[in-house]
Each structure stands twice: as structure tokens, then as C-alpha cells.
Motif scaffolding. Sequence first.
Motif, short mmCIF file in Angstrom:
data_model
loop_
_atom_site.label_atom_id
_atom_site.label_comp_id
_atom_site.label_asym_id
_atom_site.label_seq_id
_atom_site.Cartn_x
_atom_site.Cartn_y
_atom_site.Cartn_z
N GLU A 87 0.75 -1.33 0.00
CA GLU A 87 0.22 -0.05 0.06
C GLU A 87 0.82 1.09 0.04
O GLU A 87 0.66 2.40 -0.71
CB GLU A 87 -1.00 0.08 1.26
CG GLU A 87 -1.94 1.12 1.20
CD GLU A 87 -3.14 1.03 2.21
OE1 GLU A 87 -3.96 1.89 2.31
OE2 GLU A 87 -2.96 0.10 3.22
N TYR A 88 1.81 1.41 0.81
CA TYR A 88 2.69 2.48 0.87
C TYR A 88 3.91 2.56 0.29
O TYR A 88 4.79 3.44 0.32
CB TYR A 88 2.95 2.92 2.36
CG TYR A 88 1.42 3.10 3.18
CD1 TYR A 88 0.60 4.40 2.71
CD2 TYR A 88 1.11 2.35 4.16
CE1 TYR A 88 -0.53 4.45 3.31
CE2 TYR A 88 -0.12 2.64 4.90
CZ TYR A 88 -1.03 3.67 4.55
OH TYR A 88 -1.98 4.00 4.95
N GLU A 89 4.57 1.26 -0.34
CA GLU A 89 5.40 1.06 -0.94
C GLU A 89 6.14 2.00 -2.20
O GLU A 89 7.47 2.39 -1.84
CB GLU A 89 5.49 -0.39 -1.60
CG GLU A 89 6.91 -0.55 -2.00
CD GLU A 89 6.94 -2.20 -2.80
OE1 GLU A 89 8.01 -2.44 -3.52
OE2 GLU A 89 6.08 -2.84 -2.44
N GLU A 90 5.03 2.57 -2.77
CA GLU A 90 5.54 3.56 -3.92
C GLU A 90 6.03 4.85 -3.19
O GLU A 90 7.11 5.54 -3.46
CB GLU A 90 4.29 3.74 -4.73
CG GLU A 90 4.74 4.62 -6.07
CD GLU A 90 5.75 4.33 -6.84
OE1 GLU A 90 6.21 5.12 -7.79
OE2 GLU A 90 6.07 2.91 -6.85
N MET A 91 5.10 5.24 -2.10
CA MET A 91 5.49 6.86 -1.66
C MET A 91 6.77 6.50 -0.93
O MET A 91 7.71 7.48 -0.90
CB MET A 91 4.45 7.01 -0.56
CG MET A 91 3.32 7.44 -1.24
SD MET A 91 1.89 8.05 -0.24
CE MET A 91 1.18 6.60 0.71
N VAL A 92 6.92 5.38 0.06
CA VAL A 92 8.22 5.20 0.65
C VAL A 92 9.43 5.08 -0.25
O VAL A 92 10.48 5.66 0.00
CB VAL A 92 7.95 3.70 1.57
CG1 VAL A 92 9.33 3.69 2.33
CG2 VAL A 92 7.02 4.11 2.84
#
Length: 217
Positions: free
Chosen positions: A49-54
Motif C-alpha cells: 500500500e505505501y511502498e511506492e511513496m516510501v
Amino acid sequence: SSSMRLSSLESPVFTRSVGPTSPMADGSALQYPTVDRFGSLRGAQACAEYEEMVSRGEVYCACNQAEVTFGTGLTATAVTFTLSNPVGSPVDLVLLHVGITVRTSSTAGHLVLAANVNNAAAAVVHGTPLIVRNAKLDGSAGYGLADGAATLPAAPVAIRTLGFGPVTATATTGAIFDDVKGAVVLGPNTAVTVQGITIVGTGIISMFWRERRRLSA
């Protein structure tokens, strides 16, 4: 002849793309969508879920390094965890997650997320700064500031309950995980803090947030 015509139930064969038309670099302006055999747009989760932003270095986090005491009422003297966006910041802080461990609780009460929203007020006075980390651990520093103790410009207003119910008077340990998912956004010179209402207890708090360039109104 009629034997050479396509019947109303027949159709010519078309080749539909089920992948990128041509290889393209990550972040390219044109990324071709894919369709299934019925012509519907195909969608699939390609990462967490947050991998791209991280991965792009946009997510930051901080956590208490020692146990804190939850207060019994909303106060400008915040001694638990305060996240603030400083005056003049070019980014908004998009709150993603709040985590709380409750080790002791001798009085039943509530834990809430409280906010200071007057961006014309005095700035937060930082008392016990916490280390803010880029969630991409080799990423660059951000703008958001976290404190284990701070003085707010005024008593904050509760904007969100934390947890599935009140914290009971018990010594049993527990945890609260609030997946905020960007439902709270901090503009410059605003702050949020975790505070207790009637509760007498101790624990540790963490927050994760995204920093994105401010959007025009």
C-alpha cells in the motif's frame, strides 16, 4: 454469398494488449493501460500500500524513545507526542498512521488525536525533539518535526478518537493502531498531538506521515 458473410453472433478476431505496448522507464509521462479479453480496464496491485511513496522518499516517521504518561485532559503542555509542520514549510504533512502501546492504565479514559489549526498563532515550542526518520532509511531529511514534549500555542481540540473504545483501568498491556490513510493533513504552522481524556496511563507513540508539496486551494 451468405456463406461468406459473418453471422450476427460472429465477430472478427482482434488482438488486445494485455501489457505495456512498449517498455517505458519508471515515471514516464505515458503509461499505457491494459485490458482484459472483454475490453475492460485491467487493474492489479503491483506493490504494497505505501511502498511506492516510501520508495520515493516521501514518507517519514518518529517514535517515542522512552515511555510517556498520557494526560488527563487536553492541554497546551503536550508531554506525549506532537507532530508539527513549521512556519514557512513548503509541504503538507499527510498523516498515514498512528500507533500506541498502552503499558499501564490505572484510570479508565480515552486517547484522542488533538489539533492546533490556527496557522496565524505562535509556533510550537519544541521541548524534547524526537528523531524523525525517512521511512526509506537512506532517504533525505524532511520538514515535519516531532516532539516527546512541547508547548503548543493553545490547548488543542480533539478531532479523532484513537482505538476501538475507551482504555479501561487495567495493568494489561495493549496496542492501538489507527490507519489514518491521509484523513488528516497538516499545513504550515499546524500540529497534532496524542492526548488523554481522564486516563492515567503510560505507553509509547509513533506516527508515519507523507510530505507532499502544498496544493493550491
